[in-house]
Scaffold this motif. Structure first.
Motif, PDB file in Angstrom:
ATOM      1  N   SER A 137       0.767  -1.372   0.107  1.00 11.63           N
ATOM      2  CA  SER A 137       0.025  -0.021  -0.113  1.00 11.63           C
ATOM      3  C   SER A 137       1.052   1.279   0.022  1.00 11.63           C
ATOM      4  O   SER A 137       0.459   2.441  -0.311  1.00 11.63           O
ATOM      5  CB  SER A 137      -0.707   0.002   1.342  1.00 11.63           C
ATOM      6  OG  SER A 137      -0.191   0.127   2.396  1.00 11.63           O
ATOM      7  N   THR A 175       1.017   1.191  -6.729  1.00 13.70           N
ATOM      8  CA  THR A 175       1.360   2.183  -5.586  1.00 13.70           C
ATOM      9  C   THR A 175       2.286   3.195  -6.130  1.00 13.70           C
ATOM     10  O   THR A 175       2.182   4.482  -5.723  1.00 13.70           O
ATOM     11  CB  THR A 175       1.877   1.582  -4.307  1.00 13.70           C
ATOM     12  OG1 THR A 175       1.197   0.404  -3.863  1.00 13.70           O
ATOM     13  CG2 THR A 175       2.025   2.548  -3.136  1.00 13.70           C
ATOM     14  N   TYR A 231       0.806   7.456  -0.067  1.00 13.08           N
ATOM     15  CA  TYR A 231       1.189   6.659  -0.602  1.00 13.08           C
ATOM     16  C   TYR A 231       2.635   6.168  -0.409  1.00 13.08           C
ATOM     17  O   TYR A 231       3.335   5.550  -1.075  1.00 13.08           O
ATOM     18  CB  TYR A 231       1.070   6.906  -2.110  1.00 13.08           C
ATOM     19  CG  TYR A 231      -0.295   6.760  -2.634  1.00 13.08           C
ATOM     20  CD1 TYR A 231      -1.024   5.554  -2.582  1.00 13.08           C
ATOM     21  CD2 TYR A 231      -0.943   7.886  -2.816  1.00 13.08           C
ATOM     22  CE1 TYR A 231      -2.420   5.564  -2.823  1.00 13.08           C
ATOM     23  CE2 TYR A 231      -2.254   7.991  -3.129  1.00 13.08           C
ATOM     24  CZ  TYR A 231      -3.056   6.537  -3.003  1.00 13.08           C
ATOM     25  OH  TYR A 231      -4.459   6.811  -3.548  1.00 13.08           O
TER      26      TYR A 231
END
Length: 204
Positions: free
Chosen positions: A20, A105, A154
């Motif tokens: 993630s 990502t 991010y």
């Protein structure tokens, strides 16, 4: 049994974080970018000194159109060097940790980073077109800070603190017009170096 469960949870947490967030960003990238900005900013300062303009003097307001092209080239070179350092150290860290670089990502992070930068870049072009040179440094600091805060979700959350500092510097420089180069050197040079060293020690 509890120890095994804790290890499993830590492993799952690590996997989720890897998927993630872009965690290959190296602190050395910030140091490299900071050194590049510092060199570029000092070049502009000493270039003005060479032309007889005392930039640190309170009454110094020198914005010669003839120097615009030269300083734009310096800014572009600083950007290219900063990007080169960023790519080199990021790829090196990714290879060292066996992590993929180009993932969804990464794309999300770059998009969130690029959007404020592109808008800010167009804004700066408009300022240059209308010869409002005095606002360029504050605007670059503010939009760069917004880009970092926007991309924080991010990558490492620490990056937002650098973003907040860049925004604050940019806002302050709006009230000290004519001294943008000093704030530019502090924001893109000194802060990047300090941030890069802290990040390198924390996540090496």
């Amino acid at each position: 049994m509890d120890t095994k469960h804790q290890e499993d949870l830590l492993h799952i947490r690590s996997m989720m974080e890897r998927s993630s967030r872009f965690i290959s960003l190296s602190g050395l990238s910030g140091v490299g970018a900071g050194v590049s900005a510092l060199v570029g900013g000092l070049y502009v300062y000493f270039r003005l000194q060479q032309l007889g303009a005392d930039y640190l003097a309170t009454n110094s307001r020198v914005y010669q159109s003839s120097l615009l092209s030269e300083f734009i080239v310096v800014a572009i070179l600083v950007l290219l060097f900063a990007m080169s350092f960023g790519m080199f150290f990021t790829i090196r860290k990714s290879n060292k940790n066996n992590l993929p670089i180009w993932t969804s990502t990464t794309k999300n992070m770059l998009f969130n980073l690029a959007l404020p930068l592109v808008v800010g870049g167009v804004f700066c072009v408009a300022l240059l077109t209308h010869q409002l040179f005095v606002f360029v440094a504050p605007v670059t600091l503010i939009f760069y800070g917004l880009a970092l805060v926007n991309a924080e979700k991010y990558t490492f959350s620490d990056i937002k603190y650098l973003g907040f500092l860049e925004i604050i510097l940019g806002l302050i420089s709006l009230f000290v017009l004519g001294k943008g180069l000093i704030f530019w050197i502090i924001g893109f040079g000194v802060l990047h170096i300090v941030y890069g060293i802290i990040m390198f020690k924390k996540y090496k």
